[in-house]
Each structure stands twice: as C-alpha cells, then as structure tokens.
Design a protein around this motif. Structure first.
Motif, PDB file in Angstrom:
ATOM      1  N   TYR B 137       0.810  -1.220   0.000  1.00  0.00           N
ATOM      2  CA  TYR B 137       0.000   0.000   0.000  1.00  0.00           C
ATOM      3  C   TYR B 137       0.839   1.263   0.000  1.00  0.00           C
ATOM      4  O   TYR B 137       0.510   2.235  -0.686  1.00  0.00           O
ATOM      5  N   ILE B 140       2.104   1.893  -3.427  1.00  0.00           N
ATOM      6  CA  ILE B 140       1.056   2.373  -4.326  1.00  0.00           C
ATOM      7  C   ILE B 140       0.749   3.836  -4.024  1.00  0.00           C
ATOM      8  O   ILE B 140       0.561   4.650  -4.930  1.00  0.00           O
ATOM      9  N   TRP B 143       3.456   5.915  -5.426  1.00  0.00           N
ATOM     10  CA  TRP B 143       3.367   5.914  -6.878  1.00  0.00           C
ATOM     11  C   TRP B 143       2.247   6.833  -7.346  1.00  0.00           C
ATOM     12  O   TRP B 143       2.323   7.421  -8.421  1.00  0.00           O
ATOM     13  N   SER B 144       1.207   6.940  -6.524  1.00  0.00           N
ATOM     14  CA  SER B 144       0.076   7.771  -6.917  1.00  0.00           C
ATOM     15  C   SER B 144       0.303   9.248  -6.641  1.00  0.00           C
ATOM     16  O   SER B 144      -0.555  10.065  -6.928  1.00  0.00           O
ATOM     17  N   THR B 145       1.423   9.577  -6.050  1.00  0.00           N
ATOM     18  CA  THR B 145       1.693  10.972  -5.731  1.00  0.00           C
ATOM     19  C   THR B 145       2.341  11.661  -6.919  1.00  0.00           C
ATOM     20  O   THR B 145       3.306  11.142  -7.461  1.00  0.00           O
ATOM     21  N   ARG B 193       6.256  -4.495  -6.971  1.00  0.00           N
ATOM     22  CA  ARG B 193       5.070  -5.341  -7.137  1.00  0.00           C
ATOM     23  C   ARG B 193       5.310  -6.498  -8.081  1.00  0.00           C
ATOM     24  O   ARG B 193       4.893  -7.617  -7.817  1.00  0.00           O
ATOM     25  N   ASP B 201       4.577 -16.383  -6.906  1.00  0.00           N
ATOM     26  CA  ASP B 201       4.237 -17.473  -7.813  1.00  0.00           C
ATOM     27  C   ASP B 201       5.204 -18.631  -7.664  1.00  0.00           C
ATOM     28  O   ASP B 201       4.824 -19.791  -7.582  1.00  0.00           O
TER      29      ASP B 201
ATOM     30  N   ASN C  14      -9.698  -5.411  -2.362  1.00  0.00           N
ATOM     31  CA  ASN C  14      -9.128  -4.445  -3.290  1.00  0.00           C
ATOM     32  C   ASN C  14     -10.166  -3.989  -4.293  1.00  0.00           C
ATOM     33  O   ASN C  14     -10.378  -2.805  -4.508  1.00  0.00           O
ATOM     34  N   LEU C 202      -5.155   0.140 -14.963  1.00  0.00           N
ATOM     35  CA  LEU C 202      -3.802   0.506 -14.580  1.00  0.00           C
ATOM     36  C   LEU C 202      -3.278   1.705 -15.358  1.00  0.00           C
ATOM     37  O   LEU C 202      -2.494   2.492 -14.853  1.00  0.00           O
ATOM     38  N   PRO C 205      -4.759   5.595 -14.063  1.00  0.00           N
ATOM     39  CA  PRO C 205      -4.050   6.457 -13.111  1.00  0.00           C
ATOM     40  C   PRO C 205      -2.792   7.074 -13.691  1.00  0.00           C
ATOM     41  O   PRO C 205      -2.478   8.226 -13.415  1.00  0.00           O
ATOM     42  N   LEU C 253      -6.034  13.826  -6.064  1.00  0.00           N
ATOM     43  CA  LEU C 253      -5.314  13.049  -7.064  1.00  0.00           C
ATOM     44  C   LEU C 253      -4.920  11.704  -6.477  1.00  0.00           C
ATOM     45  O   LEU C 253      -5.108  10.655  -7.098  1.00  0.00           O
ATOM     46  N   LEU C 254      -4.388  11.762  -5.284  1.00  0.00           N
ATOM     47  CA  LEU C 254      -3.982  10.545  -4.598  1.00  0.00           C
ATOM     48  C   LEU C 254      -5.161   9.589  -4.480  1.00  0.00           C
ATOM     49  O   LEU C 254      -5.066   8.401  -4.786  1.00  0.00           O
ATOM     50  N   VAL C 257      -6.179   8.178  -8.041  1.00  0.00           N
ATOM     51  CA  VAL C 257      -5.159   7.296  -8.603  1.00  0.00           C
ATOM     52  C   VAL C 257      -5.046   6.024  -7.769  1.00  0.00           C
ATOM     53  O   VAL C 257      -4.955   4.917  -8.303  1.00  0.00           O
ATOM     54  N   LEU C 258      -5.086   6.193  -6.457  1.00  0.00           N
ATOM     55  CA  LEU C 258      -5.051   5.036  -5.564  1.00  0.00           C
ATOM     56  C   LEU C 258      -6.240   4.125  -5.841  1.00  0.00           C
ATOM     57  O   LEU C 258      -6.100   2.900  -5.958  1.00  0.00           O
ATOM     58  N   ASN C 261      -5.814   2.188  -8.980  1.00  0.00           N
ATOM     59  CA  ASN C 261      -4.757   1.185  -8.799  1.00  0.00           C
ATOM     60  C   ASN C 261      -5.266  -0.004  -8.012  1.00  0.00           C
ATOM     61  O   ASN C 261      -5.026  -1.151  -8.368  1.00  0.00           O
ATOM     62  N   GLU C 265      -5.635  -3.864  -9.005  1.00  0.00           N
ATOM     63  CA  GLU C 265      -5.054  -4.980  -8.250  1.00  0.00           C
ATOM     64  C   GLU C 265      -6.092  -6.049  -7.998  1.00  0.00           C
ATOM     65  O   GLU C 265      -5.856  -7.248  -8.161  1.00  0.00           O
ATOM     66  N   LYS C 268      -6.972  -7.878 -11.075  1.00  0.00           N
ATOM     67  CA  LYS C 268      -5.863  -8.742 -11.445  1.00  0.00           C
ATOM     68  C   LYS C 268      -5.913 -10.029 -10.631  1.00  0.00           C
ATOM     69  O   LYS C 268      -5.750 -11.123 -11.160  1.00  0.00           O
ATOM     70  N   LYS C 274      -1.668 -14.171 -13.109  1.00  0.00           N
ATOM     71  CA  LYS C 274      -0.334 -14.241 -13.704  1.00  0.00           C
ATOM     72  C   LYS C 274      -0.038 -13.059 -14.616  1.00  0.00           C
ATOM     73  O   LYS C 274       0.880 -13.090 -15.421  1.00  0.00           O
ATOM     74  N   ASP C 276       1.339  -9.978 -16.245  1.00  0.00           N
ATOM     75  CA  ASP C 276       2.694  -9.435 -16.175  1.00  0.00           C
ATOM     76  C   ASP C 276       2.780  -8.135 -16.946  1.00  0.00           C
ATOM     77  O   ASP C 276       2.624  -8.134 -18.153  1.00  0.00           O
TER      78      ASP C 276
END
Lengths: 539, 313, 277
Positions: B137, B140, B143-145, B193, B201, C14, C202, C205, C253-254, C257-258, C261, C265, C268, C274, C276
C-alpha cells in the motif's frame, strides 16, 4: 533466515551511511561552495566576500551584442557610457569620466578614465569603444537604434565623439541599456562570435570566469572598473571576490532558497509569495515600476471586433481596479499605454483617460445591444445572427501578470455577455500571431522606457494600418523638447482611443528581493539593480 | 552463443532503422510546430536583415529535406550542429549535462531495482502479513503521488524546516539525495510489485514447497532458484526504464534546479531549438535500442525457456 | 460473468474499495452541479485566500474561487482524461497487439519496430509538439499522452494472443474454414478481455498523473478549467499562507489514482493472477 539477515545488514548499512552523510553536511548558514579556500579574512570580518544571486532563466549568452534578453548577470558584466538616474529624470556618466552634448544635439563626446582595462588586460580606450560599437552594427539585433549616429570619431586616446545626423532623444535610452554594453571587439574577433558568447571579454563591474551550463555562472570583479555616477558611493571595484549567479527555474525553489539564506538576491518574486516575504523579517523587498506596459490588442479586421461599438464595450467592460486587486496590486491600472517611468508619460492625459474610460458595465452592455448583440436565449452569452459572442484571447503563459489577469478579464467580460476563451501560449508565439493578424484578442507586455515600442505595433503589424497615426508616432519620436514630445504623444493616445486597435491595461510593479544582510542594493526607475554599493553582512 | 550474436546483430540492425525513423519523424514534427526560434533569439525589435542572417547561419533557409540530410551526414561524424539558443555545439552542451543526468536518473533507476529485490523478497516471504500489506500500500500511495508535489514536500521538510540537504542545484553528493528520493519513491512501486508477485508465484510451485519442507540445504537451492527467477521481470523492467532516464526527470530537474539533460530537453522544445532536441532524442532512441537488446540478452541468459524461444525465431 | 464470480469479486477487498472510490468520482462528476457549492469559475476578489470554512469547504484561491467546487467539477476532467486516453490506447494498442500475436514473425517484427519508435520518443516531446501544433487544450494534451502509451497494451495483448492462438479450439475453427478476422474477433478478443480490463484500470491512473504533471509544466487545461494539476501548481507558491490550495487537489489526485490502482489490483487477483506488465 539468511535472506532476512542479509537484507537487515544491507538496511543497516544504508542507515549508517545516511547518518554519516548528514553528520558531514555543511551548516545551513554557509553559502554552498565547492570546496573553496574560505578563510575568513582578517580585515572586513564584518562583510562577506561572496555573493549568490538566483535568477529564473538561464543566460542566453554572455555577449550582450548577440542576445535578445538580458538579466542581472549582464548588469554585473557590462558598464555603460551613460546610465539613467535613480528617479529616471536625467542621465549620468557611468563608465566615462564625463560626457558632453553639443547645443545642436549632434555631437556627443565621451571622456574615458585612465587605467581602465578589459577583463583580459586590454586597455579601455577610445579605439576599443569604437570597436565595440562597430561590432554591434555588424552582429547586433537592434542596429536601427543607432541609425542616427553617422560617425564614431576617435579624438584621442581617451576621447571619443559620436556625430549624429539628426538630434535623437531616444539615444539616451539606447545608450543606457544593456545592449550598448562595451565588449572587447578584438577579443571577439580572435575567438570567434560563438566562443565569445560563452565567455565574453567585457568592461564592467565583473567578468565571467566560468559558465556551467544549466547550473550557474561564476563572476569575478574587474579590479580596474570605475563608476563615475554621482549616485554611486563605491566608485569601484566591487566589494566581492566572487559572485555566483545560479539558474533556478522554479519560483517556489527560488523563493525557498532566499528564505533559507542560501541565495542572497533573487530577480523575480511570484505574486503569491509577496505577502509571505513582506512579513518575513529576514527578507527585503524591492519595488520598481515596469518601464512600458501591458496592452490588449484588438484585431480590427475580425468580423466581431470590426465594429467600434464592440471594441468600446470591451474597453469599458474591463475593470482594471479589480484586476489590480486580484493581483494584490502587483499591477497598476494604466490608461495611456505607458507607465510613469516611460519618457513622455503624461499624468494629465492619464487622469483624463481614466475619467473617460474607467469601467462602466452598463454603458458597455448598452453599446453591445446597439451593435446588435443580444442574449435571446438567456444563457448569459449574447448572440447575433444565431452566432454566440465567443472571442478568443491569446495570452502569454510565461509573462506572469498577463497570465494572472486573463481569468479576471474573462470573468468581467462574461458579466457583459461575452464568452472569452483563453489560450495560453509562449509569448513569442502570441507576438507572431498578433503581427500576422491571426488572432482576435491578444495581450502583450512591452518593456522599454521609451514610448516608441509601446506603439510600434501599428508600424509592424499586418492587421491595423493608420497612416495618420504612423506619421504622428514617427514625428513624435525625434522631438527634442521633452514638453513638446509629451504633448505629441498625448495626441497619439487620443488617436488610439478613437480607433481602439489596442486597449491599455496596466503596468507591473516589479518585485525583487534580497536578504536583510544585503546593504546598498538600489533599484532604478526602470527596474534595474545597481550593484556597486552592495555589501553583505556576515550573519 | 553464436545464435545469440546473430540475434544481437539483427536487433542492432533494426535498431539503426529505428534511429533513422525516429530522427525523421522528430524532424518533421519539430518543423511543423508553429513559432520561430530565430525570432526568439533575435528579439522583439530585431531588424529583418539580422533575422535573415541568423536563419542562414543555422541553415534554416534551406528546404526541409536538405536540412535533414545535412544534419544526418554531420551526425554520423558526431557533429550535431549548433544550438540555436546558445550558439554552442550541441555535443558540447549535451556532454556537459550528461554526467549530471547519469548521477541523478542513473542512480535513481539503479537503486529502484536494487532495492526492489530485498523489499519484494521480504514482502513475498511474509505474504499477507502486516509488513506485506504496508509495503504494497505504501508503494502504491507513493506511486500515486504527483512527482512535483512530492519534490516540493521533500524540499519543505528536509531542506527548509529541517535543513539537512541543499534545496537545489548541484554542489556535492548531498544535493542528490532529495531529487533521487523523489524519483525513487514515486517509481519504486512497479518494480516491487512485479518482483513480489513473481516470487509469490514461484514459492507456490509444488517442488518449491517440497524443497522447503526438506530442510536447509534445499532451502539454499530454493533461494538461489527464487532469486534467479525473480530477477527476470526485474531485469526486464530495469532495461525498459533506461530510456526514460532523460525524459522522465524533467519535472524533478526543474524543481531542484538540477543541471541535467531532462530540463535541457524541455527548454529546447519549448523554444524550438531543433538541433538540441534532435541530438537528445537521438541519444534516447539509441538508449532504447541498446537497452532493449541488452535486456533481451540478459533475460535469455537467466531464463532457458526464453533462450529456446529466441532460437525458434 | 455469473453470480458466483460476482460474489467472489465483491469479497475481494481491493476490488471493492477500488470500485467504491471510482464510483464516488463518477457520482461527483455526474452530479457536480448539485454537490458543488459555487460555480467553479466565479471570481470573488474580496474572498480571496480564505481558509476552509462552512462557506468554502476547501477554502478559496487567489481569485476567490471556491476550491471545493473546483475540485468537484474537476472530476469531470479526470474522467474525460481517463476516457480519451483509454479509448485511443485501446483501439490502437489492442488492435496491433492482436495482429502481432496472431500473425507472428513478420507482422510481429514490424509492430515491435513501431513500438520501439514510440518508446524512443520521449513523452514530453510528443506532448509539447502535439499541443503546439493542435493548440493548447486539455484534449490535445491527453491525445499526446495516449499516443505515447499505447505500446504497453500491444505487448500484453500480443503475448496473450500468442498463447491463445495455438489452442485446440482455435485450430478447430481454422479447420472449419473460419476467416482470420472472425477468429480474432470472435474467439481471441473475448479471451483477452480480462487483460484489457486490467490494463485500463492501470493505465488510467498513469494518464491522470501525466496530465497533472503536464499541467504543472504549463500545458493542458486552459483557464478557468478546474484541472487538479493546475490547481496544485497554483497552490505551490502559497503553501505557507494557503496550504489548502495545494493539499486538497494533491489528496484528491492521490485518492483517485489510488482507487484505480487498487481496483486494478483486485481485478488482477480475480481475473488473471499471472498478469505481467
């Protein structure tokens, strides 16, 4: 697990490393230096010998004759023959011991001091001055500024005479601006113009020792430099061993460095920071008036704007006082296209135009109705023949006052029913589009202490031509009597208001700032710093 | 090994084509942009004669295709022309700023991936624990900043309020900490990540669980195996990140007044200094080609399956 | 998707939180007129630089505009950015990815050639060039970002297509004489939907962040548009006397975007562990 132990070790090492580094960091009140021999001198323990200046744009070049924009660094590099007084009313000798202008205004004689040398040791004599001006005529951009000088005569080793073909009062402004700074033409010829641009050989308070691209320029004082202006106490040389001019493009960073004390003087204070700096007891603010002004160009060929009533409505719909308020009085309303620091500024005309043309929203609305623009569908925007009254304003994204004023103007014009669309672009692009007539409204800020360039758009634009106005401007330029010149430009202003190809908006206050430890820094009426008397107290 | 060489040569050949195409495209785009750099350097009130002289000096009076070919021929000899703004050779300008870019973005990218492995390992081994969740978290969030926001916050905290580091410019290694941190923190997430999910995996594969149960010696092999496989996506991403070293640091360089190539690229584009932009983009393209090829080679070395795949091609 | 799958999705934290966040953004955008307190462009000089209060939840900026209202209306820009970028990248990236994966060899090489070119052109060059050629506006900036980023779609989709194309049921279709076009669109494309969904969540964001970064550099939404990146950059110099101007859009924004994301997740984990990228 082993992996965890390894990781922990790595983490520990990184932490220790960081602590060690931070323990070795320089203390905050030392200017950032690259391992210099910084022994505190026995004498003058009171004052520091190093000055750090922060500017927001990198130098275009160190050769004043081949650049189009100058900044603080150039003021330090170049001495001028004459310079304007602090109040803007007269012109004093700067690097010359004395100068004299003949009765008929056609002969300008300058006497150079003894012992003055360029930064490379070459003597500063009359030949060198002639060489410098000859070179400008070859490589300079504004050659026409010197068109009235028909001869440069070397009378003797230290005396040079300019012979004019007609009296030229604009020459005062020209000779006292950085473009007329003295370069060593011989040195330029030796290394070639391009190399000279990186490290020019100049006669001025300082010279370039090193230019680290993208980072800073390091300057050293010219020990033979003398300043003869009666307004300067320190006749030379500069009181510093080294001056570092750093390029800091982000205004937040620039202001932060000043607040922290790692930069002593900055050349630009963003509007939002003015209040914060005013209340900061470590900082001194300097205010100067922009020589020139900002105007709103109106394309008289545009279908919507070709109607004089529409143009008048726009002029009346704009509330300059509100703009000034929004911008914290960073700008002052102007009704005659120039600021008081421009020669031939007439305060009477300014008052007169202010009374006639200050904002009147009701009158503006009436004019628009008369012109056939009515809001039939009640959406707040007027229409005519089914078309919304939408007008595009080109505004410069890199000129702060214009950029900040645009949304205010947008909101004001919305109140009278005009939908203004703003497009922010680089100022040179705005200028080009305006010249080509490829615009509806555009804003521009002009920097020059003489009205000739404030009004020059009429002569070099393709969208508006008025022979009477052109002739009047041309004639006014060379009138020798200051009074008559002022009256002539008053007439120019009248003509401008008749047609409104441009609307006068405001002029800026230029704010610069320094640390309180800086003494003796003066700002002249054109917003230029005078560095000779500057001293920096040790904290 | 021989086929590997063949592969590299083929890739480099395509790479040359890429370079050519990129330079032509860029040339076309730059010259379609409205505005005129000569007007910019000549100034507001310049004489038309002067403007013409300047245009000739920089070869801008010739038709576009001739300009391009001249540039190409010179570029092959290492001469990238003169910067319109500075009248300095482009190669000199670039060289003077290259080392700063390497220091800033180079270190940031290296650290990004070097740190990703231990952090990801830790998180993966303790999957779903508090530590794992915290790691995922917080990366993330970082990264979102927006980078410019983080940069300014770091300046406020660690250069102004607690004055440990210099605010801006380059005056020694300490100047690197905040800008590198800004880039590092905002970009770390992806590396961590991917590596973490790859490790997870692998850990789930049956034979790994068996080896785990069997005891220490197997654990060693396991760790070697895990690492080796975890390195693969990390390596791929590392090499993919290299071309972004120059273009991706524009904002950080502006805020920290750092004399790298990123901000040079930005000012050159906005002022339409064609030769500088052409020179820098060529370098970026070169980096892309080389790092892509290198990346593939390294991955092939690490992963026999990919090697087989390449042979098949 | 059947009921069981939907239940499973909701159980995934999530996905749930990400969905909630995305929904709040969408709701704000749709009902902005009702949620916002004032018009986002209303200039009120006398109220400039007010701290947060009951009149102005997030305070005001230097023109006296309500920041809360500007942020609420700003969600429309955020969604617009996401939408345009996604559409462009989807169309170009997925198409090329399918083609590269299905046809292999020459086609794939050609497409990877084009992808290399895109990677080599720095995003700022493309963005600035496109913006100055087309004119400064948010749409044009977004188009520029989209053009630089489609390559990631291509890579993923082509990899997935490659694994799909040799499956027995595809072979069967080929034997039955189905055209390539049909095979790709009817059989392969639907099986890449999972990847596409994840990619969208993905890249959204990333697009929002890039737009705000370009807004900070001066490209993008023109005044008075309430683009969060522009509001942030206006607030930076005022951070000591009016921190709310930069904190609120930064946090917003946070938040967005969060949210995207986390949504990604979650998806996914559910759809393609899997994955990638």
């Amino acid at each position: 697990m082993r992996k965890r132990k390894n990781f922990a070790t790595v983490l520990a090492v990184i932490l220790v490393f960081t602590f060690v580094l931070s323990a070795c960091s320089p203390t905050t009140d030392e200017p950032i230096e690259n391992g210099d021999t910084n022994e505190p001198t026995e004498e003058d323990e009171k004052y520091s010998k190093e000055l750090i200046i922060g500017i927001s744009n990198e130098l275009q070049g160190t050769d004043t004759q081949t650049i189009s924009t100058s900044n603080l660094a150039h003021i330090l590099l170049y001495g001028l023959l004459i310079d304007v007084s602090l109040d803007g009313k007269e012109y004093y000798a700067d690097i010359v011991e004395s100068y004299n202008i003949s009765e008929d205004g056609l002969k300008w004689t300058f006497v150079l001091p003894e012992g003055a040398e360029f930064s490379n040791g070459d003597p500063l004599n009359a030949e060198a001055i002639k060489g410098s001006f000859d070179r400008y005529l070859e490589v300079g951009a504004y050659v026409s500024d010197y068109a009235n000088i028909k001869e440069y005569n070397v009378l003797d080793e230290k005396t040079i005479e300019f012979v004019l073909s007609q009296p030229d009062p604009v020459l005062f402004t020209v000779l006292s601006s950085i473009q007329s700074g003295i370069v060593n033409a011989d040195a330029a010829n030796e290394v070639g113009n391009d190399a000279f641009k990186t490290k020019a050989v100049t006669y001025g308070p300082a010279y370039v020792e090193e230019w680290v691209q993208g980072s800073h320029v390091t300057l050293k004082p010219n020990m033979t430099f003398r300043d003869f202006s009666p307004e300067t106490e320190n006749k030379g040389p500069l009181k510093f061993d080294e001056i570092k001019v750093r390029f800091i493009p982000d205004s937040f960073t620039l202001v932060s460095e000043l607040e922290k004390g790692t930069v002593d003087i900055i050349d630009f204070v963003p509007l939002e920071s003015i209040e914060t700096l005013k209340t900061n007891s470590d900082i001194k603010l300097y205010e100067a008036m922009q020589p020139g002004g900002s105007l709103l160009y109106v394309n008289t060929e545009d279908p919507i704007l070709s109607d004089i009533k529409v143009r008048q409505a726009i002029a009346l719909g704009i509330n300059r006082d509100e703009i000034a308020l929004a911008l914290d009085n960073y700008v002052t309303p102007s009704y005659t296209f120039m600021s008081p620091s421009v020669t031939s500024f007439s305060s009477e005309k300014e008052m007169e135009m202010m009374n006639k043309w200050s904002t009147d929203k009701e009158k503006a609305k009436t004019l628009l109705e008369e012109a056939g623009w009515i809001d039939q569908n009640n959406d707040g925007i007027r229409e005519k023949d089914g078309e919304d009254m939408t007008i595009e304003l080109l505004t410069a994204m890199d000129v702060f006052s214009i950029k900040a004023a645009a949304p205010v103007i947008q909101s004001q014009l919305k109140e009278i029913g005009i939908d203004l669309q703003i497009k922010e672009l680089e100022h040179s692009y705005v200028k080009d589009s305006t010249k080509d007539g490829d615009f509806q409204l555009s804003t521009r800020s002009v920097q020059w202490a003489d009205p000739m360039h404030v009004f020059s758009f009429t002569t070099d634009s393709r969208y508006y031509a008025n022979d009477e106005l052109d002739k009047l401007i041309d004639d006014s330029m060379y009138i020798a009597s200051l009074d008559e010149r002022m009256k002539s430009f008053e007439k120019v202003t009248d003509l401008m208001y008749e047609e409104l190809p441009a609307i006068s908006l405001f002029y800026e206050k230029w704010y610069t700032a320094s640390r309180v430890e800086i003494e003796g820094l003066k700002l002249d009426s054109q917003g230029n710093f005078r560095f000779m008397d500057v001293k920096k107290l040790n904290k | 090994m021989i086929f590997l060489l063949e592969y590299i040569i083929r890739r480099l050949f395509i790479g040359v084509l890429v370079l050519l195409t990129v330079s032509i495209l860029l040339f076309a785009i730059m010259h379609s942009m409205p505005g005129d750099p000569i007007q910019l350097i000549a100034g507001d009130r310049a004489d038309p004669q002067k403007i013409l002289e300047l245009r000739i000096k920089f070869g801008l009076d010739k038709p576009l295709y001739i300009q391009y070919f001249k540039w190409l021929l010179n570029a092959l000899r290492g001469d990238f022309g003169l910067s319109i703004l500075a009248s300095q050779p482009v190669s000199v300008l670039i060289m003077s700023r290259l080392k700063y870019t390497l220091m800033l973005s180079g270190i940031a990218v290296l650290l990004q991936y070097i740190l990703a492995i231990p952090i990801a390992l830790l998180a993966a081994f303790k999957k779903n624990s508090l530590l794992d969740k915290f790691t995922v978290y917080s990366t993330i969030i970082l990264w979102s900043t927006p980078q410019f926001w983080l940069g300014i916050l770091l300046i406020l905290l660690f250069a102004v309020k607690i004055p440990i580091f210099p605010i801006s410019g380059y005056s020694g290694p300490l100047s690197l900490v905040l800008p590198v941190a800004t880039i590092l923190l905002t970009n770390m997430a992806s590396g961590i990540r991917i590596t973490r999910s790859e490790i997870v995996d692998i850990l789930n594969e049956k034979y790994v669980i068996t080896a785990y149960a069997k005891g220490l010696k197997e654990k060693v092999i396991l760790i070697k195996h895990v690492l080796r496989n975890a390195l693969i996506p990390t390596t791929v991403m590392f090499f993919l990140s290299i071309p972004w070293i120059i273009g991706g640091s524009v904002i950080v360089e502006k805020i920290f007044a750092y004399p790298g190539m990123g901000y040079l690229l930005w000012t050159s584009i906005t002022k339409q200094d064609y030769p500088v932009v052409q020179g820098i983009v060529l370098i970026i393209a070169l980096l892309t080609v080389v790092s892509n090829t290198l990346g593939d080679v390294v991955v092939a070395y690490l992963d026999p399956r990919v090697r087989k795949n390449m042979e098949g091609k | 998707m059947n009921n069981k799958k939907i239940k499973k999705l909701i159980k995934n934290k999530n996905f749930l939180y990400g969905l909630i966040i995305s929904l709040t953004v969408i709701i704000c955008a749709i009902f902005a007129d009702y949620i916002a307190l004032h018009p986002y462009d209303k200039i009120n000089i006398l109220d400039k630089l007010q701290p947060p209060s009951s009149d102005y939840y997030f305070g005001t900026d230097i023109y006296g505009r309500c920041i809360f209202s500007r942020i609420i209306y700003g969600t429309r820009i955020v969604l617009k950015v996401g939408f345009i970028v996604t559409v462009i990248q989807l169309i170009i990236g997925v198409t090329l990815g399918l083609l590269a994966g299905y046809y292999g060899r020459k086609v794939s090489k050609f497409i990877s050639f084009i992808t290399d070119i895109t990677w080599s052109m720095p995003a700022i060059v493309m963005s600035l060039a496109i913006v100055t050629i087309l004119g400064p506006s948010l749409t044009n900036v977004v188009i520029a970002i989209a053009f630089v980023g489609w390559a990631q779609y291509t890579k993923i989709i082509s990899a997935k297509t490659k694994t799909l194309k040799n499956l027995p049921f595809i072979d069967a279709a080929r034997v039955l004489g189905e055209s390539d076009f049909n095979i790709i669109t009817k059989y392969i494309l639907p099986n890449t939907v999972n990847q596409i969904i994840i990619l969208v969540t993905l890249t959204l964001p990333r697009a929002v962040l890039s737009t705000s970064a370009l807004g900070f550099l001066g490209l993008g939404a023109q005044p008075p548009a309430p683009d969060w990146g522009v509001i942030l950059s206006q607030g930076v110099n005022l951070i000591e006397i009016a921190p709310w101007i930069s904190i609120t859009p930064g946090l917003s924004l946070l938040y967005v975007v969060l949210g995207y994301n986390i949504l990604g997740e979650g998806l996914k984990e559910m759809l393609d562990p899997k994955f990638d990228y």
